[in-house]
Design a protein around this motif. Sequence first.
Motif, PDB file in Angstrom:
ATOM      1  N   THR A   1      13.925 -44.195  -3.910  1.00  0.00           N
ATOM      2  CA  THR A   1      13.472 -42.852  -4.287  1.00  0.00           C
ATOM      3  C   THR A   1      12.311 -42.915  -5.274  1.00  0.00           C
TER       4      THR A   1
ATOM      5  N   HIS B   1      17.446 -33.057  -6.847  1.00  0.00           N
ATOM      6  CA  HIS B   1      17.780 -33.598  -5.519  1.00  0.00           C
ATOM      7  C   HIS B   1      19.074 -33.015  -4.975  1.00  0.00           C
TER       8      HIS B   1
ATOM      9  N   VAL C   1      14.168 -36.938  -1.771  1.00  0.00           N
ATOM     10  CA  VAL C   1      15.373 -37.774  -1.790  1.00  0.00           C
ATOM     11  C   VAL C   1      16.296 -37.378  -0.635  1.00  0.00           C
TER      12      VAL C   1
END
Length: 294
Positions: free
Chosen positions: A249, A261, A269
């Motif tokens: 990520t 995320h 992500v």
Amino acid sequence: MDLDPSQSALVREGLIIAHHGVAVEVLFASGEHYLVRVKRRSGHVVGDDVLVRGEVLERLPRRTELRRRDAMGKVHLVGANLDVLGVVVSPSPPPPAGFIDRVIVAARAANLRPFVVVNKCDLDAAKGFIMELRDTYAEAVSVFPLSAVTGEGLTLLREFLGEGHRGAFVGITGVGKSSLLNALCPEIDLRVGTLNEYNGKGRHTTTVSTLHSLSDGGELIDTPGFQDFGLVDISAQDFADHFPGFEKTKEVRCRFRNCRHRTEPGCAVVELVTRGEVRAERYATYLEILREVV
Ligand SMILES: Nc1nc2c(ncn2[C@@H]2O[C@H](COP(=O)(O)OP(=O)(O)OP(=O)(O)O)[C@@H](O)[C@H]2O)c(=O)[nH]1
Ligand SMILES: [Mg+2]
Ligand SMILES: [Zn+2]
């Protein structure tokens, strides 16, 4: 080990090697060590460098400090001036969900290098357990499968610690932290639990943290087992950055800089999870622990 009033006029620099609540044991360059009385909540911790003037302790600045939160929300210092942190786990008793992840994140956030020690490899249940852990963590951190009882796998860990690191073992009670220290360095001779003491009762054998020098170099702190390794003062961004399994990520950017995320639009992500580049299990665990992060 007795209180030593004859030292009153001297100022000496020492290292806290054990904390007994009302007194700390201080080791000096000469090899001497003795107890110095402290107030109950003085904030000293094993690994602290201190100046000792008679009965008065002055703490020197810390290079690193590791903290954890217990189930009641109370914050505890685990150790000071550590370089590495070993989370010790075993197939029996197994680690609570998210335990390894929290320790890895806490270590990284405190600028320590985390590693995973899988003890009790001699047990039948160990094989699958090791494979699973390797699968989940080997990309993120070093994983040392070993057995304190048979000695298998100890050499690699000894070499790692011998690079001059100061480390600590953390893990739940009964995984064999003290047994491992004894195996690494037999003259240490720490008390370990007996088999029937364990049987799921969660009795602690080690009650105070102690620091030990290893014969092949390095220092290691044995800690009492604790069930909870709650994170302390970590931002959602740091949490995601340090989360094991989220290595990829770092190469992507979400639409929002402060993306957590979860359900934010344009989350890179989530995109990685969808493409299978971040494992669904890692992401699910991330979301689970994220709820504890402010
Ligand atoms: N089979 C097996 N048993 C082990 C191994 N290492 C430790 N044990 C056993 O596990 C139990 C717990 O060991 P300890 O070293 O006291 O565990 P600990 O993590 O220090 O526990 P606390 O001090 O309570 O946190 C003891 O009965 C040990 O004999 C191992 O490699 N294999
Ligand atoms: Mg112990
Ligand atoms: Zn995102």
